[in-house]
Design an enzyme around this catalytic site. Structure first.
Site, PDB file in Angstrom:
ATOM      1  N   CYS A 158      28.899  34.623  30.578  1.00 44.15           N
ATOM      2  CA  CYS A 158      28.860  36.084  30.652  1.00 44.15           C
ATOM      3  C   CYS A 158      28.598  36.671  29.265  1.00 44.15           C
ATOM      4  CB  CYS A 158      30.144  36.610  31.288  1.00 44.15           C
ATOM      5  SG  CYS A 158      30.005  38.323  31.881  1.00 44.15           S
ATOM      6  N   HIS A 288      30.980  33.226  36.366  1.00 43.76           N
ATOM      7  CA  HIS A 288      32.203  32.732  35.740  1.00 43.76           C
ATOM      8  C   HIS A 288      32.681  31.438  36.395  1.00 43.76           C
ATOM      9  CE1 HIS A 288      33.133  36.115  33.014  1.00 43.76           C
ATOM     10  NE2 HIS A 288      32.467  36.828  33.900  1.00 43.76           N
ATOM     11  N   GLU A 290      34.637  29.443  35.142  1.00 45.55           N
ATOM     12  CA  GLU A 290      36.046  29.205  34.778  1.00 45.55           C
ATOM     13  C   GLU A 290      37.013  29.956  35.690  1.00 45.55           C
ATOM     14  OE1 GLU A 290      35.282  33.132  32.693  1.00 45.55           O
ATOM     15  OE2 GLU A 290      34.162  31.422  33.474  1.00 45.55           O
TER      16      GLU A 290
END
Length: 317
Positions: A158, A288, A290
């Site tokens: 990002c 994302h 994560e």
């Protein structure tokens, strides 16, 4: 009454009048407070213009006079000395931070640029801060040593992807900066923030970060950004695909790469979601990877684990 007595009386009355004026004249003051770190407080007090004029400042644990006038005479100043002191303190703190980051990088194998809304995700978000810091000569050299001498890895997600692009780590593989023909990330085509689950297809396994991902596999992860649209001149697009530097593309549930805004949520050219450096060791992507866990988005269809971090760690085993 003698003339001497009259003169003495007049003098006494004038002194009394002056004392009364001084006592009855209000003291004006102002206080300025900056609650952000580093804390900063300024207090200004004025009495009878410059019979007494005091400007006291408190910054980073140090109180000092910014200006002081007594009976119209400047005792401390001018403002430039204060501003110079502030500038020196900021420079000292910056250099201290640079040294700490340099030491940390020298002990690391991986640099990770995370996503996140810095400064309200204003244009370029936290990427501008990352890029500015890492253009410092010491930090730039530390990154180059990690990549070129220690076979290290770099990852940006990002805003972190924006940082990698601004630095040139993707697609160039080194800190080169950008020019007007460089690939970049810009505002989404709908001109507002997007927050939704997206589907991406792994189209290249060139990167160590994708070593455990399935080539051609479809993965779903959250996208949350206002400036995630990948754009580049045709020459760069052709080069990226020819070199296998396009890592992931936006797609539908069946894995069909799509330019439809339902799937390509930001309108990226060629539906590009992630790219790498020429050798694949630097990877930048928008979704994302994560943001996942056993109790996260459990009602969303599709595989969420790209095994991106597992792959990065195993690269050094």
């Amino acid at each position: 009454m003698s003339i001497v007595a009259i003169v003495a009386l007049v003098v006494v009355l004038l002194i009394v009048a002056l004392i009364m004026i001084i006592l009855l004249t209000p003291i004006t003051y102002s206080i300025e407070w900056n609650g952000r770190t580093p804390y900063r407080v300024e207090l200004s007090v004025k009495w009878l213009w410059r019979v007494l004029s005091l400007h006291l400042a408190y910054f980073q644990g140090k109180p000092f006079f910014k200006q002081l006038y007594v009976l119209g005479m400047q005792k401390i100043g001018p403002v430039k000395e204060y501003d110079d002191w502030i500038a020196q303190r900021v420079d000292d703190e910056y250099q201290k931070a640079v040294d700490e980051f340099e030491n940390a990088i020298n002990k690391s194998q991986i640099i990770m640029f995370p996503g996140g809304f810095s400064a309200g995700d204003e244009p370029d978000g936290s990427a501008k801060f990352f890029a500015t810091a890492f253009r410092n000569a010491k930090m730039k050299e530390a990154v180059e040593r990690l990549l070129n001498e220690r076979d290290g890895l770099a990852l940006g997600i990002c805003n972190g992807f924006q940082a990698l692009i601004k630095l040139g780590l993707v697609p160039n593989g080194s800190i080169t900066g950008q020019n007007d023909q460089s690939p970049t990330l810009t505002f989404n085509t709908i001109n507002r923030h997007i927050s939704k689950m997206v589907y991406t297809k792994v189209v290249s396994n060139k990167s160590p970060w994708l070593a455990k991902a399935e080539l051609g596999g479809v993965y779903t992860n959250p996208a949350s950004h206002g400036e995630g649209r990948f754009v580049a001149p045709k020459e760069w697009l052709d080069k990226l695909f020819e070199n296998g530097q396009v890592a992931t593309q936006y797609c539908d549930l069946a894995g069909n790469v799509s330019m439809d805004e339902e799937w390509n949520v930001n309108g990226s050219y060629m539906a590009i979601e992630g790219i790498t450096s020429p050798d694949g060791r630097c990877l930048g992507k928008m979704a994302h990877s994560e943001r996942r866990g056993d109790s996260v988005a459990i009602n969303i269809y599709g595989e969420q684990d790209l095994k991106i971090f597992e792959s990065g760690v195993e690269y050094f085993k």
